[in-house]
Design a protein around this motif. Structure first.
Motif, PDB file in Angstrom:
ATOM      1  N   GLY A   1       0.805  -1.235   0.000  1.00 44.83           N
ATOM      2  CA  GLY A   1       0.000   0.000   0.000  1.00 44.83           C
ATOM      3  C   GLY A   1       0.830   1.273   0.000  1.00 44.83           C
TER       4      GLY A   1
ATOM      5  N   TYR B   1       8.028   9.681   9.474  1.00 39.94           N
ATOM      6  CA  TYR B   1       7.229  10.859   9.095  1.00 39.94           C
ATOM      7  C   TYR B   1       7.837  12.130   9.672  1.00 39.94           C
ATOM      8  CZ  TYR B   1       3.329   8.743   6.653  1.00 39.94           C
ATOM      9  OH  TYR B   1       2.566   8.126   5.709  1.00 39.94           O
TER      10      TYR B   1
ATOM     11  N   GLN C   1       3.291  -2.296  10.814  1.00 39.90           N
ATOM     12  CA  GLN C   1       4.241  -3.256  11.418  1.00 39.90           C
ATOM     13  C   GLN C   1       5.474  -2.560  11.998  1.00 39.90           C
ATOM     14  OE1 GLN C   1       2.915  -3.322   8.406  1.00 39.90           O
ATOM     15  NE2 GLN C   1       2.564  -5.371   7.613  1.00 39.90           N
TER      16      GLN C   1
HETATM   17  C1  HXC Z   1       1.100  -1.718   6.302  1.00 43.95           C
HETATM   18  C2  HXC Z   1      -0.655  -1.735   4.851  1.00 43.95           C
HETATM   19  C3  HXC Z   1      -1.155  -0.537   5.413  1.00 43.95           C
HETATM   20  C4  HXC Z   1      -0.413   0.049   6.482  1.00 43.95           C
HETATM   21  C5  HXC Z   1      -2.476  -1.138   3.823  1.00 43.95           C
HETATM   22  N1  HXC Z   1      -1.509  -2.053   3.868  1.00 43.95           N
HETATM   23  N2  HXC Z   1      -2.293  -0.220   4.772  1.00 43.95           N
HETATM   24  N3  HXC Z   1       0.462  -2.312   5.298  1.00 43.95           N
HETATM   25  N4  HXC Z   1       0.698  -0.574   6.885  1.00 43.95           N
HETATM   26  N5  HXC Z   1      -0.789   1.208   7.023  1.00 43.95           N
HETATM   27  C6  HXC Z   1      -1.331  -3.199   2.985  1.00 43.95           C
HETATM   28  C7  HXC Z   1      -2.481  -4.189   2.989  1.00 43.95           C
HETATM   29  O1  HXC Z   1      -2.304  -5.131   3.999  1.00 43.95           O
HETATM   30  C8  HXC Z   1      -2.356  -4.791   1.599  1.00 43.95           C
HETATM   31  O2  HXC Z   1      -1.262  -5.689   1.621  1.00 43.95           O
HETATM   32  C9  HXC Z   1      -1.902  -3.624   0.756  1.00 43.95           C
HETATM   33  O3  HXC Z   1      -1.299  -2.693   1.660  1.00 43.95           O
HETATM   34  C10 HXC Z   1      -3.018  -2.937   0.019  1.00 43.95           C
HETATM   35  O4  HXC Z   1      -4.020  -2.607   0.956  1.00 43.95           O
HETATM   36  P1  HXC Z   1      -5.570  -2.940   0.670  1.00 43.95           P
HETATM   37  O5  HXC Z   1      -6.293  -2.695   1.939  1.00 43.95           O
HETATM   38  O6  HXC Z   1      -5.695  -4.287   0.030  1.00 43.95           O
HETATM   39  O7  HXC Z   1      -5.915  -1.840  -0.414  1.00 43.95           O
HETATM   40  P2  HXC Z   1      -7.271  -1.041  -0.625  1.00 43.95           P
HETATM   41  O8  HXC Z   1      -8.433  -1.970  -0.535  1.00 43.95           O
HETATM   42  O9  HXC Z   1      -7.058  -0.254  -1.859  1.00 43.95           O
HETATM   43  O10 HXC Z   1      -7.370  -0.039   0.641  1.00 43.95           O
HETATM   44  C11 HXC Z   1      -6.428   0.959   0.805  1.00 43.95           C
HETATM   45  C12 HXC Z   1      -6.584   1.632   2.187  1.00 43.95           C
HETATM   46  C13 HXC Z   1      -6.541   0.539   3.299  1.00 43.95           C
HETATM   47  C14 HXC Z   1      -7.942   2.359   2.250  1.00 43.95           C
HETATM   48  C15 HXC Z   1      -5.475   2.647   2.346  1.00 43.95           C
HETATM   49  O11 HXC Z   1      -5.451  -0.334   3.063  1.00 43.95           O
HETATM   50  C16 HXC Z   1      -6.394   1.104   4.657  1.00 43.95           C
HETATM   51  O12 HXC Z   1      -7.342   1.659   5.244  1.00 43.95           O
HETATM   52  N6  HXC Z   1      -5.198   0.950   5.222  1.00 43.95           N
HETATM   53  C17 HXC Z   1      -4.935   1.390   6.584  1.00 43.95           C
HETATM   54  C18 HXC Z   1      -4.666   2.827   6.574  1.00 43.95           C
HETATM   55  C19 HXC Z   1      -4.191   3.294   7.899  1.00 43.95           C
HETATM   56  O13 HXC Z   1      -4.879   3.151   8.895  1.00 43.95           O
HETATM   57  N7  HXC Z   1      -2.918   3.774   7.907  1.00 43.95           N
HETATM   58  C20 HXC Z   1      -2.299   4.216   9.123  1.00 43.95           C
HETATM   59  C21 HXC Z   1      -2.755   5.626   9.311  1.00 43.95           C
HETATM   60  S1  HXC Z   1      -2.040   6.324  10.720  1.00 43.95           S
HETATM   61  P3  HXC Z   1      -1.194  -6.972   0.647  1.00 43.95           P
HETATM   62  O14 HXC Z   1       0.012  -7.704   1.132  1.00 43.95           O
HETATM   63  O15 HXC Z   1      -2.484  -7.708   0.852  1.00 43.95           O
HETATM   64  O16 HXC Z   1      -1.042  -6.449  -0.738  1.00 43.95           O
HETATM   65  C22 HXC Z   1      -0.786   7.143  10.069  1.00 43.95           C
HETATM   66  C23 HXC Z   1      -0.072   7.910  11.097  1.00 43.95           C
HETATM   67  C24 HXC Z   1       0.873   8.834  10.445  1.00 43.95           C
HETATM   68  O17 HXC Z   1      -0.511   7.105   8.947  1.00 43.95           O
HETATM   69  C25 HXC Z   1       1.309   9.820  11.478  1.00 43.95           C
HETATM   70  C26 HXC Z   1       2.296  10.745  10.925  1.00 43.95           C
HETATM   71  C27 HXC Z   1       2.542  11.862  11.881  1.00 43.95           C
END
Ligand code: HXC
Length: 517
Positions: free
Chosen positions: A100, A146, A137
């Motif tokens: 992702g 970040y 992870q």
């Molecule tokens: C690790 C992740 C990931 C993450 C997605 N993946 N988000 N791996 N860390 N944050 C992986 C999935 O397991 C999957 O792996 C691949 O990426 C694609 O994700 P999908 O879910 O299959 O894609 P899609 O259906 O298009 O959905 C995309 C998405 C969703 C809407 C972005 O993945 C999602 O909601 N992810 C979580 C987002 C999130 O909560 N991020 C953290 C935010 S907090 P495989 O191996 O199956 O291909 C943050 C804090 C930052 O960012 C702070 C900074 C100050």
């Protein structure tokens, strides 16, 4: 002993795996959706065969939770330098097909190293954001990553131009990196950007909202102001990046890419005269005036859909790159409000960072009156414009087209705010307040006693305009460089800019000023 041919073969195999990103299937799925891949984006941006990748073999650390078996090509971000129309640019593109495009420690390190080099070599930065955010992870290592990127964004601010292209998810704290950059371009398809998305909003507030409402490109371009350019798709976004770069210097110690024409002289352009309505109460379309001032095809409007009562954008006048700030009287009469002040102030400060002269076109009835504006802090927001203009040391040329009333006269770069040249059309009205308002204050008794108060007010207003608001009054007191025929606007501005290019404006040293935020 390993043969050289085996080593070469091994190297090719490794390179192929890296180029394959998250795998052929995932790449094909994206292309089928009409999206470019990370590498396609960089290939489309750069001149042919000029991209040099950095850190392609970088790997994440397997010590993180659940990462032992993960093979993440390029650690999910393609980074390097290339040339755009012959000028060096540093760029990265997050690869959504690799976990992702999530950001972990080494992913961030690649971006940070590239940004440090951009500062060293003085090249603009272009960032394609397409990421699921912090790599879960990697825990606090991802958060730290970040932090390091944000820190570099701030160090680079004012050193090299920074352009973000939001072309995929950009959620949570990740959205602060584009916000710290100079320009944000966002694609209508596939992209969203928010601190908290629809699910969290529903859980916390109970309110159901759509992704588009809280994080879509149209919303950010028109309502939040977080986005400067709306792009239909990836190709359109890259076209905008290239056009934008064509107006910008590589870094703060260079001049912008001026292409001065060989000879310039005062020359008339009759077309401008026809744009001016006889009735001072009727609005004039300032976009048409801008078209007459800039070289053909040389105007790129910034923040077009946000705070439409003011226009900002880059142009060239007889080849000299300028930032244009103009009131737009067809929207909210061109009055300055909170959003317009924020929009203009930020643009003025960008131009100042990168030595871009400013041309200000004034047709402003004042700051927008209203409870909402006062309670929202119009004083604080409007002060940003005063601060931005006064602290800007690049050449500043102001043309007062029609209205220039009260505080907004000063906020639109009057002489006192450091304008190098202030020209006025004969139609200019420069006064403490508009004629209609002024006569009701000055002649309240006379209007009450008049047989036909409306007709009397009109008569007084005409007299006020002619005597108190006349540009010749301002010129007589030395506030105006000259009163000019509108037909001479372009050539007058061009000559003034040419003169002002050698400007030196030395100020007392300080750490930095304290702009009202
Ligand atoms: C690790 C992740 C990931 C993450 C997605 N993946 N988000 N791996 N860390 N944050 C992986 C999935 O397991 C999957 O792996 C691949 O990426 C694609 O994700 P999908 O879910 O299959 O894609 P899609 O259906 O298009 O959905 C995309 C998405 C969703 C809407 C972005 O993945 C999602 O909601 N992810 C979580 C987002 C999130 O909560 N991020 C953290 C935010 S907090 P495989 O191996 O199956 O291909 C943050 C804090 C930052 O960012 C702070 C900074 C100050």
């Amino acid at each position: 002993m390993t043969k050289f041919s085996d080593l070469l073969e091994d190297m090719r195999r490794r390179q192929e795996a890296i180029l394959n990103g998250g795998g052929a299937d995932k790449l094909a799925q994206r292309r089928a959706k009409g999206l470019l891949t990370a590498r396609d984006r960089l290939d489309t941006l750069f001149d042919e065969a000029t991209f040099q990748e950095m850190g392609a073999h970088v790997r994440h650390s397997a010590r993180h939770f659940g990462m032992e078996s993960k093979n993440l090509p390029a650690d999910g971000v393609v980074v390097g330098t290339g040339y755009v129309n012959g000028r060096m640019v540093s760029a990265f593109a997050q690869d959504f097909t690799v976990l992702g495009g999530s950001l972990g420690k080494m992913h961030a390190k690649k971006i940070v190293t590239m940004m440090e080099e951009a500062a060293k070599f003085g090249s603009p930065v272009v960032a394609f954001k397409d990421s699921a955010g912090a790599r879960i992870q990697e825990g606090v290592d991802a958060l730290s990553g970040y932090g390091c990127v944000f820190y570099q964004n701030v160090l680079l601010s004012g050193v090299v131009p920074q352009i973000a292209v939001v072309c995929g998810p950009c959620a949570g704290g990740a959205s602060y990196s584009p916000a710290l950059m100079d320009f944000v371009i966002m694609t209508r398809s596939n992209a969203y950007m928010f601190i908290t998305g629809p699910e969290v909003i529903k859980a916390v507030t109970g309110r159901a909202v759509t992704m588009q409402e809280v994080g879509g490109a149209d919303m950010h371009a028109a309502v939040s102001g977080n986005v400067h350019f709306l792009a239909e798709d990836d190709a359109d976004a890259i076209r905008i990046v290239k056009k934008l770069l064509s107006f910008l210097p590589q870094n703060n110690s260079e001049d912008p890419p001026h292409r001065p024409s060989a000879d310039i002289a005062l020359a008339e352009d009759d077309g401008v005269r026809t744009l001016i309505p006889d009735d001072p109460q009727l609005p004039m379309d300032v976009r048409r005036v801008i078209e007459h001032i800039v070289d053909p095809g040389e105007f790129l409007e910034v923040h077009r859909s946000f705070a439409e009562n003011i226009i900002v954008g880059f142009g060239r006048v007889e080849g000299i790159v300028v930032g244009i700030v103009a009131n737009e009287p067809t929207v909210r009469a061109g009055a300055l409000d909170m959003d317009a002040s924020d929009k203009a102030a930020r643009f003025i400060r960008f131009c100042n960072c990168f030595n871009i002269p400013l041309v200000t076109l004034v047709d402003v009835p004042g700051f927008l009156p209203g409870v909402e504006q006062e309670r929202g802090g119009i004083i604080r927001h409007g002060a940003k414009m005063l601060f931005a203009y006064a602290s800007c040391t690049t050449p500043k040329v102001t043309v007062i087209l029609r209205k220039a009333y009260g505080g907004s006269y000063l906020a639109m770069c009057a002489r006192e705010m450091g304008a190098d040249f202030v020209f006025a059309w004969p139609t200019a009205e420069i006064a403490v307040m508009g004629a209609e308002g002024a006569v009701t204050v000055l002649y309240a008794k006379e209007l009450k006693a008049a047989a036909d108060p409306k007709a009397k007010a009109k008569e007084f207003a005409a007299a006020y305009r002619a005597e108190f608001a006349s540009p010749y009054q301002a010129a007589a007191h030395g506030y105006i460089t000259d009163v000019i025929d509108p037909a001479l606007t372009r050539s007058t501005v061009a000559l003034a800019l040419r003169k002002a290019l050698s400007k030196r404006d030395i100020r007392p040293p300080k750490k930095h000023g304290n702009i009202p935020l």
